[in-house]
Design a protein around this motif. Sequence first.
Motif, mmCIF file in Angstrom:
data_model
loop_
_atom_site.group_PDB
_atom_site.id
_atom_site.type_symbol
_atom_site.label_atom_id
_atom_site.label_comp_id
_atom_site.label_asym_id
_atom_site.label_seq_id
_atom_site.Cartn_x
_atom_site.Cartn_y
_atom_site.Cartn_z
ATOM 1 N N UNK A 117 -15.659 -23.605 13.230
ATOM 2 C CA UNK A 117 -14.625 -22.846 12.527
ATOM 3 C C UNK A 117 -15.248 -21.796 11.628
ATOM 4 N N UNK A 118 -14.544 -20.709 11.341
ATOM 5 C CA UNK A 118 -15.157 -19.646 10.537
ATOM 6 C C UNK A 118 -15.400 -20.077 9.099
ATOM 7 N N UNK A 119 -16.503 -19.678 8.553
ATOM 8 C CA UNK A 119 -16.773 -19.672 7.116
ATOM 9 C C UNK A 119 -16.945 -21.033 6.447
ATOM 10 N N UNK A 120 -16.999 -22.120 7.185
ATOM 11 C CA UNK A 120 -17.137 -23.440 6.566
ATOM 12 C C UNK A 120 -18.552 -23.675 6.031
ATOM 13 N N UNK A 121 -18.625 -24.302 4.858
ATOM 14 C CA UNK A 121 -19.879 -24.706 4.247
ATOM 15 C C UNK A 121 -20.142 -26.166 4.608
ATOM 16 N N UNK A 122 -21.182 -26.473 5.415
ATOM 17 C CA UNK A 122 -21.419 -27.856 5.845
ATOM 18 C C UNK A 122 -21.601 -28.832 4.684
ATOM 19 N N UNK A 123 -22.282 -28.422 3.608
ATOM 20 C CA UNK A 123 -22.490 -29.325 2.469
ATOM 21 C C UNK A 123 -21.166 -29.662 1.787
ATOM 22 N N UNK A 124 -20.305 -28.668 1.643
ATOM 23 C CA UNK A 124 -18.992 -28.918 1.039
ATOM 24 C C UNK A 124 -18.143 -29.803 1.946
ATOM 25 N N UNK A 125 -18.256 -29.611 3.257
ATOM 26 C CA UNK A 125 -17.526 -30.455 4.215
ATOM 27 C C UNK A 125 -17.947 -31.913 4.085
ATOM 28 N N UNK A 126 -19.244 -32.134 3.968
ATOM 29 C CA UNK A 126 -19.757 -33.505 3.854
ATOM 30 C C UNK A 126 -19.269 -34.166 2.571
ATOM 31 N N UNK A 127 -19.247 -33.423 1.465
ATOM 32 C CA UNK A 127 -18.777 -33.998 0.207
ATOM 33 C C UNK A 127 -17.293 -34.352 0.292
ATOM 34 N N UNK A 128 -16.506 -33.472 0.889
ATOM 35 C CA UNK A 128 -15.070 -33.749 0.986
ATOM 36 C C UNK A 128 -14.810 -34.909 1.934
#
Length: 304
Positions: A10-21
């Motif tokens: 997906x566009x523009x996703x931050x993997x580190x932020x995804x993992x935290x959420x």
Amino acid sequence: MSEPSPSDTPPSLDPAACARWAAWPHAASPWLNEEIGRRMEDRLQWIRLQPTSWVDWAPLSGGLETHAKLRARYPQAHCQVIEISAQREQLARQALQAPWWRRWLKPDALTFGAPAAGSADMLWANMALHTSDDPQALLQKWHQLLAVDGFLMFSCLGPDTLRELADVYQGKGWPPACHAFTDMHDWGDMLVQAGFAEPVMDMERITLTYANTESLLAEFRALGRNLHRNRFAGLRGKQWLAQLKTALLLLAKPAQDGRITLTVEVIYGHALKPLPRLKVQQHSSVSLQDMRTLLGQSPSGRSV
């Protein structure tokens, strides 16, 4: 349809932020996810296959009440719950598992952890796909868990989600309010690439209204986080919060009795796992699971 590239799906996703959420322990399932789960569960009335085994992917965020509706719809089916982290799995156990003495008297048709590959007749994933930084890999994982002729049911957010909020941020010259959401047609392409067949995609727009900015902000803290890689780098202060609240008041609509109005686009997807297709070459390799599946099926699709 064009093939989406890894750089924008997906566009523009931050993997580190995804993992935290993904690891964030929800105290309760967000009400919007429960509502979308209720609408998706209602669509099961059109599905002929009655699963004897199914997977509920991340029900803590996907919807604990929705999970109960699914258990009631398929009371004889075994359910396998998969959570994102050990802490979230423990919370899901506390919410979903029957007391030990009841399980001792009558075994519960509910277990936790990943099932064997190719063992599930249905995989249910409510509001999970749009927060994955590698959705193609996630779709392939879901495909592996399903049995041949099993089906996937999922929902996620679409590109028109929070378009009003995006305009507010852009008008202020701020970084994006949230990451960009993938289009319904691109999800259909990725389903086929992951090995699914006969994808059926649908979407609807839901209008959310709020009496004031405080209720809006409180609710969105439970619904999600800004996962954009170019979001604000640090914390904002009281002055910025005051500016945000003032800007949000501009979203109040007379047609909604002066309530602040935001749009959510919801995408629903359904797809089947077909019999594996082998590419015939001079030297071909076949996985053990695919070989077992092929040997167990006749050309008509019936067991040999």
